[in-house]
Scaffold this motif. Structure first.
Motif, PDB file in Angstrom:
ATOM      1  N   GLY A   1       0.822  -1.200   0.000  1.00 40.56           N
ATOM      2  CA  GLY A   1       0.000   0.000   0.000  1.00 40.56           C
ATOM      3  C   GLY A   1       0.853   1.246   0.000  1.00 40.56           C
ATOM      4  N   HIS A   2       0.463   2.226  -0.809  1.00 34.65           N
ATOM      5  CA  HIS A   2       1.180   3.504  -0.889  1.00 34.65           C
ATOM      6  C   HIS A   2       0.324   4.611  -0.292  1.00 34.65           C
ATOM      7  CE1 HIS A   2       2.352   7.243  -3.261  1.00 34.65           C
ATOM      8  NE2 HIS A   2       3.411   6.962  -2.531  1.00 34.65           N
ATOM      9  N   SER A   3       0.876   5.378   0.637  1.00 38.08           N
ATOM     10  CA  SER A   3       0.222   6.553   1.215  1.00 38.08           C
ATOM     11  C   SER A   3      -1.079   6.142   1.906  1.00 38.08           C
ATOM     12  CB  SER A   3       0.011   7.602   0.115  1.00 38.08           C
ATOM     13  OG  SER A   3      -0.303   8.854   0.655  1.00 38.08           O
ATOM     14  N   ALA A   4      -2.229   6.689   1.474  1.00 39.46           N
ATOM     15  CA  ALA A   4      -3.494   6.278   2.089  1.00 39.46           C
ATOM     16  C   ALA A   4      -3.745   4.792   1.887  1.00 39.46           C
ATOM     17  CB  ALA A   4      -4.648   7.088   1.500  1.00 39.46           C
ATOM     18  N   GLY A   5      -3.323   4.256   0.748  1.00 42.84           N
ATOM     19  CA  GLY A   5      -3.433   2.815   0.536  1.00 42.84           C
ATOM     20  C   GLY A   5      -2.613   2.042   1.548  1.00 42.84           C
ATOM     21  N   GLY A   6      -1.465   2.601   1.945  1.00 44.68           N
ATOM     22  CA  GLY A   6      -0.670   1.986   2.991  1.00 44.68           C
ATOM     23  C   GLY A   6      -1.385   2.004   4.327  1.00 44.68           C
ATOM     24  N   ALA A   7      -2.144   3.075   4.584  1.00 46.80           N
ATOM     25  CA  ALA A   7      -2.937   3.123   5.817  1.00 46.80           C
ATOM     26  C   ALA A   7      -3.976   2.015   5.819  1.00 46.80           C
ATOM     27  CB  ALA A   7      -3.614   4.486   5.951  1.00 46.80           C
ATOM     28  N   HIS A   8      -4.588   1.752   4.675  1.00 42.17           N
ATOM     29  CA  HIS A   8      -5.606   0.700   4.604  1.00 42.17           C
ATOM     30  C   HIS A   8      -4.978  -0.685   4.763  1.00 42.17           C
ATOM     31  CE1 HIS A   8      -8.337   3.809   3.761  1.00 42.17           C
ATOM     32  NE2 HIS A   8      -8.172   3.886   2.449  1.00 42.17           N
ATOM     33  N   VAL A   9      -3.807  -0.895   4.171  1.00 35.16           N
ATOM     34  CA  VAL A   9      -3.101  -2.157   4.373  1.00 35.16           C
ATOM     35  C   VAL A   9      -2.722  -2.315   5.838  1.00 35.16           C
ATOM     36  CG1 VAL A   9      -0.982  -3.433   3.852  1.00 35.16           C
ATOM     37  CG2 VAL A   9      -2.268  -2.329   2.006  1.00 35.16           C
ATOM     38  N   ALA A  10      -2.221  -1.240   6.447  1.00 33.90           N
ATOM     39  CA  ALA A  10      -1.850  -1.294   7.860  1.00 33.90           C
ATOM     40  C   ALA A  10      -3.057  -1.608   8.729  1.00 33.90           C
ATOM     41  CB  ALA A  10      -1.218   0.034   8.283  1.00 33.90           C
ATOM     42  N   GLY A  11      -4.198  -0.984   8.417  1.00 34.53           N
ATOM     43  CA  GLY A  11      -5.415  -1.271   9.174  1.00 34.53           C
ATOM     44  C   GLY A  11      -5.835  -2.717   9.039  1.00 34.53           C
ATOM     45  N   TYR A  12      -5.689  -3.251   7.845  1.00 33.06           N
ATOM     46  CA  TYR A  12      -6.009  -4.670   7.631  1.00 33.06           C
ATOM     47  C   TYR A  12      -5.101  -5.561   8.474  1.00 33.06           C
ATOM     48  CZ  TYR A  12      -6.224  -9.197   5.289  1.00 33.06           C
ATOM     49  OH  TYR A  12      -6.350 -10.538   5.032  1.00 33.06           O
ATOM     50  N   LEU A  13      -3.801  -5.294   8.425  1.00 29.78           N
ATOM     51  CA  LEU A  13      -2.849  -6.099   9.187  1.00 29.78           C
ATOM     52  C   LEU A  13      -3.073  -5.975  10.686  1.00 29.78           C
ATOM     53  CD1 LEU A  13       0.400  -5.259   7.186  1.00 29.78           C
ATOM     54  CD2 LEU A  13      -0.927  -7.367   7.050  1.00 29.78           C
ATOM     55  N   ALA A  14      -3.595  -4.816  11.114  1.00 31.89           N
ATOM     56  CA  ALA A  14      -3.836  -4.568  12.535  1.00 31.89           C
ATOM     57  C   ALA A  14      -5.158  -5.143  13.017  1.00 31.89           C
ATOM     58  CB  ALA A  14      -3.794  -3.068  12.815  1.00 31.89           C
TER      59      ALA A  14
END
Length: 292
Positions: A151-164
């Motif tokens: 995930g890049h930028s906001a997409g990275g936030a969504h990936v991080a939320g998924y992993l969390a």
């Protein structure tokens, strides 16, 4: 590859994100991708992974693909914009081409946007897309046991939320994740309108919405990266996560500062400046164990 002339032009680009700087980044990198050829041999477009019109994904593969690792890319856009393709440009089809050249299958996805769809909609969309990949990617030559989320930028936030774990408890697993200039803790950037559009105006909820604690507990291998000339909040986000991991005694994840690049160019240049990022990404993927 980026030659000296292109690198010199890159260093002249502003790190700030405005319509003008975005256009300048497109003007630099689009012709280079066109010259090199950026499409995967086979691209399957607009496959639905959910009921919403934006819950669509593209699969980038090759006719002879079989059992290949799968790179699932989640675009940025400040939580309120963006898509799996940028009309009139190679982006983000170029990620599929890079993946195919490195014997991967790529999935690029579009997700629902704020403010209509707020936290944790992004993590939920990632979960639904990963579920689709688990069920269908073998049909396109991919290995569902070797999924790498990027995930890049906001997409990275969504990936991080998924992993969390913000999408719920019954989430399909992934083999690894790449968090590229991602946002983890909304409290660090609460003054930004796009952050508030997605996470809301109730600052008391921000600790619950942060993905930092969940990422500390995440067992998947992580590659965390920021650009040398990134947005200042992205450097603070990465430092906060790395400090939390160190405090918890977790083994240090692979961390990279991408030299010369900006928040935009770090992803636009994939396949052109692999010495800076793509080569390390390919090596990170190659370390994943083979499916038994």
């Amino acid at each position: 590859m980026l030659v000296d002339e292109s690198l010199a032009a890159l260093r002249q680009l502003s790190w700030q994100i405005t319509p003008e700087t975005r256009a300048a980044h497109h003007a630099l990198f689009s012709p280079l991708h066109e010259q090199c050829g950026y499409l995967a041999p086979v691209v399957h477009r607009d496959l639905p992974y959910g009921a919403d019109a934006r819950q669509r994904l593209d699969v980038h593969t090759a006719p002879d693909a079989a059992g290949r690792p799968v790179l699932v890319f989640v675009h940025g856009g400040g939580f309120v914009a963006g898509g799996k393709t940028v009309p009139g440009s190679p982006f983000y089809d170029h990620i599929g081409g890079w993946a195919a050249r490195h014997h991967l299958v790529a999935v690029t996805m579009t997700y629902r946007l704020a403010p209509e769809h707020r936290w944790p909609a992004g993590a939920e969309d990632v979960a639904d897309a990963v579920s689709w990949v688990h069920q269908h990617i073998a049909e396109h030559g991919g290995d569902p046991d070797r999924i790498i989320l990027m995930g890049h930028s906001a997409g990275g936030a969504h990936v991080a939320g998924y992993l969390a774990g913000q999408a719920g408890t019954a989430m399909p697993g992934v083999a690894a994740a790449v968090l590229l200039s991602a946002f983890f803790d909304p409290a660090l950037v609460h003054d930004q309108p796009t952050i508030r559009a997605y996470f809301g105006d109730d600052f008391d909820r921000y600790p619950v919405q942060s993905s930092v604690a969940g990422l500390v507990e995440c067992k998947s291998p992580l590659l965390i990266a920021t650009a040398e000339r990134d947005l200042p909040p992205c450097h603070r986000q990465a430092t906060t996560l790395l400090d939390a991991m160190q405090t918890a005694g977790r083994p240090h994840p692979l961390f990279l500062t991408i030299p010369d690049h900006t928040h935009l160019s770090e992803i636009y240049s994939l396949g052109l400046d692999d010495e800076a990022f793509g080569g390390i990404l390919a090596r990170f993927v190659s370390r994943l164990p083979l499916t038994k």
